[in-house]
Design an enzyme around this catalytic site. Sequence first.
Site, PDB file in Angstrom:
ATOM      1  N   ARG A  55     -13.863  -8.937   0.724  1.00 38.40           N
ATOM      2  CA  ARG A  55     -12.425  -8.731   0.568  1.00 38.40           C
ATOM      3  C   ARG A  55     -11.685 -10.022   0.923  1.00 38.40           C
ATOM      4  O   ARG A  55     -10.735 -10.424   0.252  1.00 38.40           O
ATOM      5  CB  ARG A  55     -11.938  -7.582   1.471  1.00 38.40           C
ATOM      6  CG  ARG A  55     -12.487  -6.206   1.127  1.00 38.40           C
ATOM      7  CD  ARG A  55     -11.937  -5.692  -0.185  1.00 38.40           C
ATOM      8  NE  ARG A  55     -10.484  -5.652  -0.184  1.00 38.40           N
ATOM      9  CZ  ARG A  55      -9.734  -4.648   0.262  1.00 38.40           C
ATOM     10  NH1 ARG A  55     -10.317  -3.560   0.741  1.00 38.40           N
ATOM     11  NH2 ARG A  55      -8.419  -4.700   0.203  1.00 38.40           N
TER      12      ARG A  55
ATOM     13  N   CYS B  35     -16.621   1.520  -0.139  1.00 37.00           N
ATOM     14  CA  CYS B  35     -15.491   0.639   0.188  1.00 37.00           C
ATOM     15  C   CYS B  35     -15.145   0.664   1.665  1.00 37.00           C
ATOM     16  O   CYS B  35     -14.491  -0.252   2.156  1.00 37.00           O
ATOM     17  CB  CYS B  35     -14.273   1.054  -0.635  1.00 37.00           C
ATOM     18  SG  CYS B  35     -13.833   2.795  -0.380  1.00 37.00           S
TER      19      CYS B  35
ATOM     20  N   ASP C 145     -17.358   7.057  -2.175  1.00 36.19           N
ATOM     21  CA  ASP C 145     -16.151   6.876  -1.358  1.00 36.19           C
ATOM     22  C   ASP C 145     -15.892   8.214  -0.670  1.00 36.19           C
ATOM     23  O   ASP C 145     -16.561   9.223  -0.978  1.00 36.19           O
ATOM     24  CB  ASP C 145     -14.982   6.469  -2.292  1.00 36.19           C
ATOM     25  CG  ASP C 145     -13.685   6.179  -1.545  1.00 36.19           C
ATOM     26  OD1 ASP C 145     -13.712   6.027  -0.304  1.00 36.19           O
ATOM     27  OD2 ASP C 145     -12.626   6.104  -2.214  1.00 36.19           O
TER      28      ASP C 145
ATOM     29  N   ARG D 148       0.870  -1.192   0.000  1.00 34.56           N
ATOM     30  CA  ARG D 148       0.000   0.000   0.000  1.00 34.56           C
ATOM     31  C   ARG D 148       0.894   1.224   0.000  1.00 34.56           C
ATOM     32  O   ARG D 148       1.633   1.454   0.952  1.00 34.56           O
ATOM     33  CB  ARG D 148      -0.929  -0.005   1.221  1.00 34.56           C
ATOM     34  CG  ARG D 148      -1.711   1.283   1.375  1.00 34.56           C
ATOM     35  CD  ARG D 148      -2.847   1.189   2.361  1.00 34.56           C
ATOM     36  NE  ARG D 148      -3.959   0.421   1.822  1.00 34.56           N
ATOM     37  CZ  ARG D 148      -5.191   0.434   2.318  1.00 34.56           C
ATOM     38  NH1 ARG D 148      -5.485   1.192   3.357  1.00 34.56           N
ATOM     39  NH2 ARG D 148      -6.142  -0.303   1.783  1.00 34.56           N
TER      40      ARG D 148
ATOM     41  N   HIS E 285      -7.115   0.574  -6.691  1.00 29.07           N
ATOM     42  CA  HIS E 285      -7.408  -0.299  -5.541  1.00 29.07           C
ATOM     43  C   HIS E 285      -8.065  -1.575  -6.084  1.00 29.07           C
ATOM     44  O   HIS E 285      -9.258  -1.812  -5.885  1.00 29.07           O
ATOM     45  CB  HIS E 285      -8.321   0.442  -4.563  1.00 29.07           C
ATOM     46  CG  HIS E 285      -8.359  -0.158  -3.192  1.00 29.07           C
ATOM     47  ND1 HIS E 285      -7.591  -1.236  -2.809  1.00 29.07           N
ATOM     48  CD2 HIS E 285      -9.087   0.187  -2.077  1.00 29.07           C
ATOM     49  CE1 HIS E 285      -7.845  -1.519  -1.545  1.00 29.07           C
ATOM     50  NE2 HIS E 285      -8.746  -0.686  -1.083  1.00 29.07           N
TER      51      HIS E 285
ATOM     52  N   GLN F 202     -10.169  -4.127  -3.871  1.00 31.62           N
ATOM     53  CA  GLN F 202     -11.499  -3.618  -3.512  1.00 31.62           C
ATOM     54  C   GLN F 202     -12.478  -3.843  -4.662  1.00 31.62           C
ATOM     55  O   GLN F 202     -13.611  -4.280  -4.458  1.00 31.62           O
ATOM     56  CB  GLN F 202     -11.398  -2.126  -3.181  1.00 31.62           C
ATOM     57  CG  GLN F 202     -12.717  -1.507  -2.765  1.00 31.62           C
ATOM     58  CD  GLN F 202     -13.208  -2.035  -1.421  1.00 31.62           C
ATOM     59  OE1 GLN F 202     -12.462  -2.074  -0.459  1.00 31.62           O
ATOM     60  NE2 GLN F 202     -14.457  -2.471  -1.372  1.00 31.62           N
TER      61      GLN F 202
HETATM   62  N1   CP Z   1     -11.515  -0.497   1.899  1.00 34.85           N
HETATM   63  C1   CP Z   1     -10.243  -0.589   2.346  1.00 34.85           C
HETATM   64  O1   CP Z   1      -9.287  -0.808   1.618  1.00 34.85           O
HETATM   65  O2   CP Z   1     -10.132  -0.446   3.698  1.00 34.85           O
HETATM   66  P1   CP Z   1      -8.769  -0.261   4.495  1.00 34.85           P
HETATM   67  O3   CP Z   1      -8.205   1.074   4.093  1.00 34.85           O
HETATM   68  O4   CP Z   1      -9.185  -0.281   5.944  1.00 34.85           O
HETATM   69  O5   CP Z   1      -7.837  -1.376   4.146  1.00 34.85           O
HETATM   70  N1  NVA Z   2     -10.081   6.535  -1.678  1.00 30.14           N
HETATM   71  C1  NVA Z   2      -9.784   6.093  -0.333  1.00 30.14           C
HETATM   72  C2  NVA Z   2     -10.009   4.617  -0.210  1.00 30.14           C
HETATM   73  C3  NVA Z   2      -9.734   4.026   1.140  1.00 30.14           C
HETATM   74  C4  NVA Z   2      -9.951   2.533   1.181  1.00 30.14           C
HETATM   75  C5  NVA Z   2      -8.364   6.461   0.023  1.00 30.14           C
HETATM   76  O1  NVA Z   2      -7.462   6.285  -0.810  1.00 30.14           O
HETATM   77  O2  NVA Z   2      -8.129   6.925   1.141  1.00 30.14           O
END
Ligand code: CP
Ligand code: NVA
Length: 325
Positions: free
Chosen positions: A305, A277, A237, A114, A141, A144
């Site tokens: 997930r 999400c 989101d 990440r 992502h 997701q």
């Molecule tokens: N939706 C998602 O990726 O959640 P987290 O940021 O908690 O991993």
């Molecule tokens: N768009 C959001 C998604 C979190 C799962 C972010 O990047 O923070």
Amino acid sequence: MSTVQALADTGLQGRNLLRIADLTPEEIGTILSVADGLKRSRATDQLPLLRGKTLGMLFEKPSLRTRVSFEVGMTQLGGHAMVAHGPDFMVGSRETPEDVARVLSRYVDAIVVRTHAHEPLERFAAAATVPVVNGLSAAAHPCQALADLLTIRERFGTLAGLRVAYVGDGRNNVAASLAEAALLCGVSFSIGCPPSHRPGDEFLTHLERLGRPQGAHVRAFTSVQRAVRDADVVYTDVWTSMGEEHLTERNAAALLPYRVTPALMALAAKHALFMHCLPAHREEEVSDAVIDGPQSVVFDQAENRLHVQKALLLALLTELKGMPA
Ligand code: CP
Ligand code: NVA
């Protein structure tokens, strides 16, 4: 576990997943079917197909769902996961993404990353000699989006011919991956956002190309009402993604008309689902009445997930040829 057998023919073993467009519609279909099979069977009945395997997970940003679902998934399949947090390992001053990838590839069997920017992840994946999965970058992502497709498919029994309306920040990672996934699977995609948050024309053209063979289309509307009208799914989101906190006030001002309220949901199809999400900023991008209401499937998405990532790990990590069906 005959569904797992289907993975043997995908050719996904050893590959990376950085964006949804790395997959074909057939590969997505197989991952979803295997995920569905895993979901239906109790975890204790599943074969420990990843026994002795270790998943490395590197997180530059916070995570609940991604981190825990990958870790639990590895445990349920007989393997192990280790997590490292912090900025040092990737783009920090200690060493390059390439060197981190080369070192980790000597220890672990696959890596979930990440990151903030997407480009260091591309460099990391190019240098790694084990599969690399994008656990969220500024651009994408994909895990997701796979869970979201599974959620939609289990509710409607199909994907092709549906339409998802995504409202809010149309340029963010979740929107980009969901759009690619939807169009590849024959789901049309409407985006409701102000011009400031509209995807670039080049990306919209890329999406249109992905959808064309399946007869699915993408359209971006400034009018949130037009985007949502008669949609099968309404998705939103957070208005400000991780790493963009300096834009919070500007985003809130631009995106306030795009909040998902009961009045907006009433414009969608009667059977429409509400999806997010998570994490959600309640009473910002979505009203409590919607996220806690009967159309909301947000916790199914979170659960899925786990199932979809187990299917993905099996596809990337196991040599399944010759397994009993
Ligand atoms: N939706 C998602 O990726 O959640 P987290 O940021 O908690 O991993
Ligand atoms: N768009 C959001 C998604 C979190 C799962 C972010 O990047 O923070």
